[in-house]
Design a protein around this motif. Structure first.
Motif, PDB file in Angstrom:
ATOM      1  N   LEU A   1      50.450  34.217  27.904  1.00 14.97           N
ATOM      2  CA  LEU A   1      50.999  35.257  28.775  1.00 14.97           C
ATOM      3  C   LEU A   1      50.500  36.637  28.356  1.00 14.97           C
ATOM      4  CD1 LEU A   1      52.890  36.075  31.064  1.00 14.97           C
ATOM      5  CD2 LEU A   1      54.766  36.114  29.417  1.00 14.97           C
ATOM      6  N   ARG A   2      50.466  36.911  27.063  1.00 19.52           N
ATOM      7  CA  ARG A   2      49.938  38.197  26.591  1.00 19.52           C
ATOM      8  C   ARG A   2      48.464  38.360  26.965  1.00 19.52           C
ATOM      9  NH1 ARG A   2      52.779  41.191  22.916  1.00 19.52           N
ATOM     10  NH2 ARG A   2      54.750  40.310  22.168  1.00 19.52           N
ATOM     11  N   ASP A   3      47.720  37.276  26.863  1.00 14.71           N
ATOM     12  CA  ASP A   3      46.294  37.332  27.198  1.00 14.71           C
ATOM     13  C   ASP A   3      46.088  37.623  28.682  1.00 14.71           C
ATOM     14  OD1 ASP A   3      43.547  37.094  26.981  1.00 14.71           O
ATOM     15  OD2 ASP A   3      43.564  34.930  27.259  1.00 14.71           O
ATOM     16  N   VAL A   4      46.858  36.948  29.538  1.00 10.09           N
ATOM     17  CA  VAL A   4      46.717  37.154  30.980  1.00 10.09           C
ATOM     18  C   VAL A   4      47.161  38.559  31.376  1.00 10.09           C
ATOM     19  CG1 VAL A   4      47.593  36.418  33.227  1.00 10.09           C
ATOM     20  CG2 VAL A   4      46.894  34.718  31.558  1.00 10.09           C
ATOM     21  N   VAL A   5      48.255  39.035  30.800  1.00 10.93           N
ATOM     22  CA  VAL A   5      48.729  40.391  31.106  1.00 10.93           C
ATOM     23  C   VAL A   5      47.694  41.427  30.688  1.00 10.93           C
ATOM     24  CG1 VAL A   5      50.464  42.128  30.532  1.00 10.93           C
ATOM     25  CG2 VAL A   5      51.164  39.793  31.035  1.00 10.93           C
ATOM     26  N   GLY A   6      47.059  41.234  29.527  1.00 14.09           N
ATOM     27  CA  GLY A   6      46.060  42.179  29.049  1.00 14.09           C
ATOM     28  C   GLY A   6      44.819  42.231  29.913  1.00 14.09           C
ATOM     29  N   ARG A   7      44.542  41.152  30.661  1.00 14.94           N
ATOM     30  CA  ARG A   7      43.354  41.112  31.519  1.00 14.94           C
ATOM     31  C   ARG A   7      43.668  41.417  32.983  1.00 14.94           C
ATOM     32  NH1 ARG A   7      41.671  36.387  32.137  1.00 14.94           N
ATOM     33  NH2 ARG A   7      43.000  35.091  30.840  1.00 14.94           N
ATOM     34  N   SER A   8      44.921  41.763  33.285  1.00 15.18           N
ATOM     35  CA  SER A   8      45.326  41.985  34.680  1.00 15.18           C
ATOM     36  C   SER A   8      45.718  43.442  34.902  1.00 15.18           C
ATOM     37  CB  SER A   8      46.508  41.075  35.039  1.00 15.18           C
ATOM     38  OG  SER A   8      46.196  39.719  34.830  1.00 15.18           O
ATOM     39  N   MET A   9      45.526  43.896  36.116  1.00 17.60           N
ATOM     40  CA  MET A   9      45.997  45.213  36.513  1.00 17.60           C
ATOM     41  C   MET A   9      47.495  45.129  36.844  1.00 17.60           C
ATOM     42  SD  MET A   9      43.210  47.058  36.365  1.00 17.60           S
ATOM     43  CE  MET A   9      43.495  48.514  37.376  1.00 17.60           C
ATOM     44  N   LEU A  10      48.138  46.295  36.761  1.00 16.33           N
ATOM     45  CA  LEU A  10      49.569  46.328  37.059  1.00 16.33           C
ATOM     46  C   LEU A  10      49.841  45.885  38.490  1.00 16.33           C
ATOM     47  CD1 LEU A  10      52.461  47.030  36.254  1.00 16.33           C
ATOM     48  CD2 LEU A  10      52.009  49.392  36.955  1.00 16.33           C
ATOM     49  N   SER A  11      48.985  46.275  39.406  1.00 16.82           N
ATOM     50  CA  SER A  11      49.180  45.877  40.807  1.00 16.82           C
ATOM     51  C   SER A  11      49.102  44.366  40.977  1.00 16.82           C
ATOM     52  CB  SER A  11      48.130  46.558  41.687  1.00 16.82           C
ATOM     53  OG  SER A  11      46.817  46.232  41.250  1.00 16.82           O
ATOM     54  N   ASP A  12      48.239  43.685  40.172  1.00 15.39           N
ATOM     55  CA  ASP A  12      48.150  42.234  40.242  1.00 15.39           C
ATOM     56  C   ASP A  12      49.428  41.569  39.734  1.00 15.39           C
ATOM     57  OD1 ASP A  12      45.577  42.513  41.202  1.00 15.39           O
ATOM     58  OD2 ASP A  12      44.660  42.362  39.212  1.00 15.39           O
ATOM     59  N   LEU A  13      50.015  42.153  38.679  1.00 18.70           N
ATOM     60  CA  LEU A  13      51.258  41.606  38.146  1.00 18.70           C
ATOM     61  C   LEU A  13      52.404  41.741  39.141  1.00 18.70           C
ATOM     62  CD1 LEU A  13      51.209  42.857  34.435  1.00 18.70           C
ATOM     63  CD2 LEU A  13      50.818  40.535  35.260  1.00 18.70           C
ATOM     64  N   LEU A  14      52.404  42.844  39.881  1.00 20.61           N
ATOM     65  CA  LEU A  14      53.494  43.094  40.815  1.00 20.61           C
ATOM     66  C   LEU A  14      53.317  42.350  42.131  1.00 20.61           C
ATOM     67  CD1 LEU A  14      53.964  46.937  40.225  1.00 20.61           C
ATOM     68  CD2 LEU A  14      55.292  45.057  39.252  1.00 20.61           C
ATOM     69  N   ALA A  15      52.068  42.199  42.584  1.00 23.11           N
ATOM     70  CA  ALA A  15      51.833  41.613  43.909  1.00 23.11           C
ATOM     71  C   ALA A  15      51.230  40.218  43.878  1.00 23.11           C
ATOM     72  CB  ALA A  15      50.927  42.538  44.728  1.00 23.11           C
ATOM     73  N   GLY A  16      50.547  39.847  42.787  1.00 26.68           N
ATOM     74  CA  GLY A  16      49.857  38.549  42.746  1.00 26.68           C
ATOM     75  C   GLY A  16      50.437  37.592  41.735  1.00 26.68           C
ATOM     76  N   ARG A  17      51.742  37.444  41.733  1.00 22.77           N
ATOM     77  CA  ARG A  17      52.381  36.577  40.734  1.00 22.77           C
ATOM     78  C   ARG A  17      52.004  35.111  40.921  1.00 22.77           C
ATOM     79  NH1 ARG A  17      58.632  38.675  39.905  1.00 22.77           N
ATOM     80  NH2 ARG A  17      58.172  40.872  39.516  1.00 22.77           N
ATOM     81  N   GLU A  18      51.901  34.674  42.152  1.00 23.16           N
ATOM     82  CA  GLU A  18      51.606  33.265  42.397  1.00 23.16           C
ATOM     83  C   GLU A  18      50.247  32.879  41.827  1.00 23.16           C
ATOM     84  OE1 GLU A  18      51.352  30.130  46.174  1.00 23.16           O
ATOM     85  OE2 GLU A  18      51.981  32.224  46.480  1.00 23.16           O
ATOM     86  N   GLN A  19      49.261  33.744  41.985  1.00 24.35           N
ATOM     87  CA  GLN A  19      47.939  33.458  41.433  1.00 24.35           C
ATOM     88  C   GLN A  19      47.969  33.459  39.911  1.00 24.35           C
ATOM     89  OE1 GLN A  19      44.920  36.161  42.759  1.00 24.35           O
ATOM     90  NE2 GLN A  19      43.270  35.155  41.602  1.00 24.35           N
ATOM     91  N   LEU A  20      48.698  34.402  39.325  1.00 25.05           N
ATOM     92  CA  LEU A  20      48.810  34.443  37.867  1.00 25.05           C
ATOM     93  C   LEU A  20      49.556  33.226  37.337  1.00 25.05           C
ATOM     94  CD1 LEU A  20      49.612  38.220  37.255  1.00 25.05           C
ATOM     95  CD2 LEU A  20      47.431  37.042  36.990  1.00 25.05           C
ATOM     96  N   ASP A  21      50.512  32.703  38.102  1.00 26.05           N
ATOM     97  CA  ASP A  21      51.216  31.483  37.683  1.00 26.05           C
ATOM     98  C   ASP A  21      50.239  30.324  37.515  1.00 26.05           C
ATOM     99  OD1 ASP A  21      53.591  32.849  37.730  1.00 26.05           O
ATOM    100  OD2 ASP A  21      54.223  32.099  39.689  1.00 26.05           O
ATOM    101  N   HIS A  22      49.323  30.177  38.460  1.00 23.14           N
ATOM    102  CA  HIS A  22      48.338  29.090  38.374  1.00 23.14           C
ATOM    103  C   HIS A  22      47.376  29.306  37.204  1.00 23.14           C
ATOM    104  CE1 HIS A  22      49.672  27.161  42.020  1.00 23.14           C
ATOM    105  NE2 HIS A  22      49.528  28.275  42.721  1.00 23.14           N
ATOM    106  N   VAL A  23      46.997  30.555  36.965  1.00 26.02           N
ATOM    107  CA  VAL A  23      46.105  30.848  35.837  1.00 26.02           C
ATOM    108  C   VAL A  23      46.787  30.497  34.517  1.00 26.02           C
ATOM    109  CG1 VAL A  23      44.896  32.682  34.598  1.00 26.02           C
ATOM    110  CG2 VAL A  23      44.851  32.628  37.102  1.00 26.02           C
ATOM    111  N   LEU A  24      48.037  30.895  34.371  1.00 28.85           N
ATOM    112  CA  LEU A  24      48.786  30.574  33.160  1.00 28.85           C
ATOM    113  C   LEU A  24      48.939  29.069  32.984  1.00 28.85           C
ATOM    114  CD1 LEU A  24      51.648  33.241  33.091  1.00 28.85           C
ATOM    115  CD2 LEU A  24      49.950  32.832  31.303  1.00 28.85           C
ATOM    116  N   GLN A  25      49.226  28.364  34.054  1.00 28.61           N
ATOM    117  CA  GLN A  25      49.396  26.914  33.965  1.00 28.61           C
ATOM    118  C   GLN A  25      48.121  26.244  33.469  1.00 28.61           C
ATOM    119  OE1 GLN A  25      50.696  25.091  37.603  1.00 28.61           O
ATOM    120  NE2 GLN A  25      50.418  23.002  36.845  1.00 28.61           N
TER     121      GLN A  25
END
Length: 249
Positions: A158-182
């Protein structure tokens, strides 16, 4: 926070061990009562001794695993195999149950505290991981504490994904980040016999000052759009007045 999530799992394993010793203890008690009654009626202490030895042997040999459990059996310290669900027998003083592996889906909350995004915004991200053990042998032999390992791996990913993502992606693209984390967590835990069912980001907390700034920005944007709509309407009205004046002329 990860340690708080691992400890309940450890407690569940210990309770499971104590519960599985309960049935043999009942057998021993029943054998003792039957032996006492039989010996009292027959007047022979040898019957009591024999029944006590049989009860002790049963209590040391019999184990019971629940429907969702697998018992990892070691024989003189070496891996013997998996037992359960249901009852199974051990060789006293030779066999031992090293782990009781729960194969149900486990929900593990985890979070990344004060992690910088790609655009250097500190955020606290809260997520939950759904996983299960598909190979109890690997979970017992390949990693010391698979529950803690899964929690640590999830937090690191989770720390790695957050560090590589923009704030707008965290706020608007949660579903895509969920798949990346999985995908990331599943690849890391697969050698341990563990599979990840899903990952869900529940909350993204940003600093209060940034929240105020974003609120003012959104308000200014809404005001800008309102002025544009108003100006467009006034322009259309002016054009209509001009057309009407020409018609009157």
């Amino acid at each position: 926070m990860v340690n708080k999530q691992v400890k309940p799992g450890v407690l569940r394993q210990r309770k499971s061990k104590r519960r599985n010793y309960l049935f043999p203890a009942k057998v021993l008690l029943v054998m003792f009562l039957l032996g006492t009654g039989t010996a009292w009626l027959a007047g022979d202490g040898r019957i009591l001794l024999l029944l006590l030895l049989v009860g002790i042997g049963i209590s040391l040999s019999l184990r019971i695993a629940d429907e969702w459990e697998k018992a990892v059996v070691l024989r003189v310290g070496k891996y013997k195999g998996l037992k359960g669900p249901g009852h199974f027998w051990l060789i006293p003083l030779v066999d031992s149950v090293a782990y009781w592996i729960d194969q149900r889906v486990v929900a593990t909350p985890f979070m990344a505290e004060q992690t910088l995004t790609r655009d250097t915004v500190p955020v606290n991200v809260d997520a939950i991981l759904f996983w299960m053990v598909w190979d109890p042998e690997k979970a017992a032999l390949e990693v010391e504490n698979y529950q803690e390992a899964v929690a640590r791996t999830a937090q690191t990913a989770l720390r790695d994904v957050v560090g590589r993502s923009m704030l707008s992606d965290l706020l608007a693209g949660r579903e895509q980040l969920d798949h990346v984390l999985q995908d990331i967590i599943d690849k890391r835990t697969e050698p341990w016999g563990i599979t990840v069912q899903s990952v869900e980001i529940r909350d993204v907390v940003i600093p209060e000052l940034l929240q105020d700034a974003m609120s003012r920005e959104a308000q200014a944007e809404r005001e800008r759009r309102a002025r544009i709509i108003l100006g467009t309407a006034e322009t259309e009205i002016a054009h209509r007045f001009v057309a009407a004046a020409r018609a009157y002329e």
